[in-house]
Design a protein around this motif. Structure first.
Motif, PDB file in Angstrom:
ATOM      1  N   THR A 201     -20.285   2.471  34.569  1.00  0.00           N
ATOM      2  CA  THR A 201     -19.354   1.264  33.082  1.00  0.00           C
ATOM      3  C   THR A 201     -18.744   0.242  33.755  1.00  0.00           C
ATOM      4  OG1 THR A 201     -20.281   2.953  31.288  1.00  0.00           O
ATOM      5  CG2 THR A 201     -18.729   0.840  30.454  1.00  0.00           C
ATOM      6  N   VAL A 202     -17.280   0.631  33.697  1.00  0.00           N
ATOM      7  CA  VAL A 202     -16.278   0.163  34.775  1.00  0.00           C
ATOM      8  C   VAL A 202     -16.936  -1.229  36.012  1.00  0.00           C
ATOM      9  CG1 VAL A 202     -13.576  -0.436  35.584  1.00  0.00           C
ATOM     10  CG2 VAL A 202     -14.674   1.308  34.549  1.00  0.00           C
ATOM     11  N   LEU A 203     -17.609  -0.147  36.781  1.00  0.00           N
ATOM     12  CA  LEU A 203     -18.778  -1.017  37.420  1.00  0.00           C
ATOM     13  C   LEU A 203     -19.086  -2.609  37.603  1.00  0.00           C
ATOM     14  CD1 LEU A 203     -18.380   2.148  40.172  1.00  0.00           C
ATOM     15  CD2 LEU A 203     -16.540  -0.088  40.348  1.00  0.00           C
ATOM     16  N   PHE A 204     -20.210  -1.788  36.607  1.00  0.00           N
ATOM     17  CA  PHE A 204     -20.800  -2.338  36.221  1.00  0.00           C
ATOM     18  C   PHE A 204     -20.616  -3.412  34.803  1.00  0.00           C
ATOM     19  CE2 PHE A 204     -23.492  -0.044  39.032  1.00  0.00           C
ATOM     20  CZ  PHE A 204     -24.749  -1.175  39.181  1.00  0.00           C
ATOM     21  N   TRP A 205     -18.964  -4.075  34.246  1.00  0.00           N
ATOM     22  CA  TRP A 205     -18.681  -4.616  33.796  1.00  0.00           C
ATOM     23  C   TRP A 205     -19.212  -5.916  33.363  1.00  0.00           C
ATOM     24  CZ3 TRP A 205     -15.849  -3.945  29.165  1.00  0.00           C
ATOM     25  CH2 TRP A 205     -15.116  -5.000  29.046  1.00  0.00           C
ATOM     26  N   LYS A 206     -19.471  -6.418  34.594  1.00  0.00           N
ATOM     27  CA  LYS A 206     -20.274  -7.877  34.575  1.00  0.00           C
ATOM     28  C   LYS A 206     -21.245  -7.723  33.728  1.00  0.00           C
ATOM     29  CE  LYS A 206     -20.697 -10.909  37.949  1.00  0.00           C
ATOM     30  NZ  LYS A 206     -19.895 -11.189  39.011  1.00  0.00           N
ATOM     31  N   GLU A 207     -21.817  -7.145  34.854  1.00  0.00           N
ATOM     32  CA  GLU A 207     -23.306  -7.399  33.979  1.00  0.00           C
ATOM     33  C   GLU A 207     -23.722  -6.900  33.168  1.00  0.00           C
ATOM     34  OE1 GLU A 207     -22.089  -6.426  36.739  1.00  0.00           O
ATOM     35  OE2 GLU A 207     -22.494  -6.593  38.711  1.00  0.00           O
ATOM     36  N   PHE A 208     -23.341  -5.084  31.873  1.00  0.00           N
ATOM     37  CA  PHE A 208     -23.260  -4.812  31.212  1.00  0.00           C
ATOM     38  C   PHE A 208     -23.036  -5.781  29.974  1.00  0.00           C
ATOM     39  CE2 PHE A 208     -23.136  -0.521  32.708  1.00  0.00           C
ATOM     40  CZ  PHE A 208     -24.302  -0.070  33.472  1.00  0.00           C
ATOM     41  N   LYS A 209     -22.096  -6.849  30.301  1.00  0.00           N
ATOM     42  CA  LYS A 209     -21.276  -7.617  29.042  1.00  0.00           C
ATOM     43  C   LYS A 209     -22.420  -8.664  29.237  1.00  0.00           C
ATOM     44  CE  LYS A 209     -17.524 -10.266  28.599  1.00  0.00           C
ATOM     45  NZ  LYS A 209     -16.147 -10.783  29.158  1.00  0.00           N
ATOM     46  N   LEU A 210     -23.330  -9.381  30.222  1.00  0.00           N
ATOM     47  CA  LEU A 210     -24.039 -10.318  29.975  1.00  0.00           C
ATOM     48  C   LEU A 210     -25.496 -10.276  29.289  1.00  0.00           C
ATOM     49  CD1 LEU A 210     -24.072 -12.295  33.219  1.00  0.00           C
ATOM     50  CD2 LEU A 210     -24.210 -13.313  31.233  1.00  0.00           C
ATOM     51  N   LEU A 211     -25.487  -8.880  29.785  1.00  0.00           N
ATOM     52  CA  LEU A 211     -26.959  -7.876  29.620  1.00  0.00           C
ATOM     53  C   LEU A 211     -26.916  -7.850  28.048  1.00  0.00           C
ATOM     54  CD1 LEU A 211     -29.738  -6.660  30.037  1.00  0.00           C
ATOM     55  CD2 LEU A 211     -27.947  -4.175  30.103  1.00  0.00           C
ATOM     56  N   SER A 212     -25.466  -7.586  27.373  1.00  0.00           N
ATOM     57  CA  SER A 212     -24.864  -7.457  25.832  1.00  0.00           C
ATOM     58  C   SER A 212     -25.379  -8.765  25.404  1.00  0.00           C
ATOM     59  CB  SER A 212     -23.908  -6.299  25.427  1.00  0.00           C
ATOM     60  OG  SER A 212     -23.913  -4.826  26.362  1.00  0.00           O
ATOM     61  N   PHE A 213     -25.035  -9.403  25.459  1.00  0.00           N
ATOM     62  CA  PHE A 213     -25.018 -11.119  25.391  1.00  0.00           C
ATOM     63  C   PHE A 213     -25.796 -11.956  25.081  1.00  0.00           C
ATOM     64  CE2 PHE A 213     -20.238  -8.644  24.893  1.00  0.00           C
ATOM     65  CZ  PHE A 213     -19.895  -9.235  23.635  1.00  0.00           C
ATOM     66  N   ASP A 214     -26.873 -12.178  26.214  1.00  0.00           N
ATOM     67  CA  ASP A 214     -27.356 -13.026  26.902  1.00  0.00           C
ATOM     68  C   ASP A 214     -27.731 -12.517  27.727  1.00  0.00           C
ATOM     69  OD1 ASP A 214     -28.979 -15.179  26.976  1.00  0.00           O
ATOM     70  OD2 ASP A 214     -27.520 -16.567  26.619  1.00  0.00           O
ATOM     71  N   PRO A 215     -28.739 -11.699  27.652  1.00  0.00           N
ATOM     72  CA  PRO A 215     -29.836 -11.226  28.534  1.00  0.00           C
ATOM     73  C   PRO A 215     -30.595 -11.937  29.489  1.00  0.00           C
ATOM     74  CG  PRO A 215     -30.353 -10.304  26.528  1.00  0.00           C
ATOM     75  CD  PRO A 215     -29.103 -10.856  26.389  1.00  0.00           C
ATOM     76  N   ASP A 216     -31.135 -13.436  28.536  1.00  0.00           N
ATOM     77  CA  ASP A 216     -31.972 -14.399  29.480  1.00  0.00           C
ATOM     78  C   ASP A 216     -31.445 -15.613  29.689  1.00  0.00           C
ATOM     79  OD1 ASP A 216     -34.214 -13.155  27.348  1.00  0.00           O
ATOM     80  OD2 ASP A 216     -33.681 -14.987  25.855  1.00  0.00           O
ATOM     81  N   PHE A 217     -30.025 -15.400  29.847  1.00  0.00           N
ATOM     82  CA  PHE A 217     -28.717 -16.433  30.859  1.00  0.00           C
ATOM     83  C   PHE A 217     -28.987 -15.400  31.666  1.00  0.00           C
ATOM     84  CE2 PHE A 217     -24.281 -17.452  31.634  1.00  0.00           C
ATOM     85  CZ  PHE A 217     -24.984 -18.624  32.593  1.00  0.00           C
ATOM     86  N   ALA A 218     -28.337 -14.296  31.764  1.00  0.00           N
ATOM     87  CA  ALA A 218     -28.807 -13.130  32.789  1.00  0.00           C
ATOM     88  C   ALA A 218     -29.136 -13.483  33.348  1.00  0.00           C
ATOM     89  CB  ALA A 218     -28.542 -11.820  32.455  1.00  0.00           C
ATOM     90  N   SER A 219     -30.800 -13.107  33.474  1.00  0.00           N
ATOM     91  CA  SER A 219     -32.349 -13.443  34.184  1.00  0.00           C
ATOM     92  C   SER A 219     -32.352 -14.730  34.702  1.00  0.00           C
ATOM     93  CB  SER A 219     -33.730 -13.343  33.292  1.00  0.00           C
ATOM     94  OG  SER A 219     -34.536 -12.939  33.624  1.00  0.00           O
ATOM     95  N   THR A 220     -32.202 -15.882  33.970  1.00  0.00           N
ATOM     96  CA  THR A 220     -31.691 -16.533  35.281  1.00  0.00           C
ATOM     97  C   THR A 220     -30.691 -16.538  36.192  1.00  0.00           C
ATOM     98  OG1 THR A 220     -29.958 -17.604  33.331  1.00  0.00           O
ATOM     99  CG2 THR A 220     -32.672 -18.270  33.061  1.00  0.00           C
ATOM    100  N   LEU A 221     -29.472 -15.911  36.208  1.00  0.00           N
ATOM    101  CA  LEU A 221     -28.761 -16.104  37.478  1.00  0.00           C
ATOM    102  C   LEU A 221     -29.246 -15.329  38.245  1.00  0.00           C
ATOM    103  CD1 LEU A 221     -25.207 -16.194  35.123  1.00  0.00           C
ATOM    104  CD2 LEU A 221     -26.747 -18.173  36.541  1.00  0.00           C
TER     105      LEU A 221
END
Length: 381
Positions: A161-181
């Protein structure tokens, strides 16, 4: 209840120390992972996964004939993970909504698990005994090696969870934005759900499949009342989970024949109630007190403005006005006398005679400031 003796046993009694430590580890892991489930509006995911684990436990016993906890937990993890894939497939390939897919998988897998338990009970060469504890949990059966296993698995989950902190944070709040990145949203979704399944499996022996969903949702729901920051929410959720685990173990140890699993769930429910009542900003009592203060402030400002508007009709702005006129101008609101007393204590108004009130110089300035601020807000709109 011997409270000092109970806390002494927490450190020196092998059984209580083992149960409390295992429950605390369960609370930390489920609390931390549950934060993501709550934020992603997947609170029912824990319920579906825990119930889906039941046929995995039964099939593991049917295939291996072993009642070793590790074998049964592996079966539970596989069943929970397969159920997760089913839910994702249903949501991604059909027009069925997420909550509907969760409900379908939960009921189908749990029903299948109950059927398999019935089959096991009727087998001449085996009994159901030993599998019941996975329904409602049996924390008293925890051994030191079980706690070590829970600790290692839990530490691994937290580390990922710590290693994927940034990814999980993006996934939780804005998965569409994470996909565009360019983030692999689907793989991250599977990874996060798999970690939640592991957290659920950790708690099957302690609180069972029926109550495990509470350990996923309740600590996170409590932490959400206290903060808007993800990092702090996860820390608070883990703390609430461990607090519920330890307090549930202590409460169970203090009363004969009181099961630990349900006691832990009751403890975490108390934390939820306290958080919903007293948490700043979101707590019910806090909101009530804030609204009460707001209504009181508006009532005082209204009386000041009424006196000021009456004073404009006279050359002397400190001209006195009768209480009956002020009551008429505040018809339906009430509390005029009390408001005048409060304003008088603050030096904004003064009693000129029986039932007659006038603004002071400070009150005139306060009224002009209030009207100016209100006009400014209206212009901004």
């Amino acid at each position: 209840m011997d409270v000092p003796g109970l806390f002494s046993d927490l450190f020196y009694d092998y059984t209580l120390r083992t149960i409390a430590l295992g429950s605390a580890i369960l609370g930390i892991v489920s609390g931390a992972l549950g934060s993501y489930a709550v934020l992603r509006k997947q609170s029912l995911l824990g319920d579906a996964m825990s119930h889906a684990a039941l046929p995995g436990i039964a099939l593991a016993f049917l295939l291996t004939g072993s009642k070793m906890p590790l074998v049964l937990i592996v079966g539970a993890a596989l069943a929970g993970w397969i159920a997760t894939l089913f839910i994702m497939s249903i949501v991604n390939t059909t027009r069925v909504k997420y909550d509907t897919a969760l409900g379908m998988v939960l009921s189908v897998f749990f029903g299948l698990g109950l059927v398999l338990l019935t089959v096991i009970q009727k087998r001449p060469d085996a009994t159901q005994a030993g599998l019941d504890k996975f329904l409602f949990g049996q924390a008293a059966a925890l051994l030191e090696r079980d706690v070590v296993t829970m600790g290692m698995l839990g530490a691994s989950v937290i580390l990922i969870t710590v290693l994927f902190w940034k990814e999980f944070k993006l996934l939780s709040f804005d998965p569409d934005f994470a996909s565009t990145l360019g983030f692999p949203v689907r793989l991250l979704d599977v990874l996060l759900t798999t970690l939640i399944v592991i957290a659920i499996v950790l708690g099957l022996q302690t609180v069972g499949v029926v109550l495990m969903s509470a350990m996923i949702v309740a600590p996170a729901a409590s932490a959400r009342q206290w903060t808007d920051r993800l990092g702090l929410m996860i820390i608070l959720s883990a703390f609430f989970g461990s607090l519920a685990g330890i307090s549930g173990a202590l409460l169970s140890a203090s009363v004969p024949r009181l099961p630990t699993g349900p006691t832990i769930v009751v403890s975490v429910s108390v934390i939820v109630v306290v958080s919903m009542l007293f948490a700043p900003r979101r707590g019910i009592l806090w909101s009530w007190w804030r609204e009460r203060r707001q209504r009181g402030r508006l009532r005082l400002e209204g009386i000041l403005e009424d006196l000021y508007s009456l004073a404009l009709d006279h050359e002397d702005p400190e001209h006195a006005h009768s209480l009956s006129v002020l009551k008429l101008m505040s018809a339906g609101k009430g509390g005029v006398e009390k408001s005048l007393e409060i304003l008088g204590d603050r030096g904004l108004v003064r009693a000129v005679g029986p039932g007659e009130w006038a603004l002071t110089k400070a009150g005139i300035e306060a009224a002009e400031r209030t009207i100016s601020e209100r006009s400014g807000k209206s212009d901004e709109r």
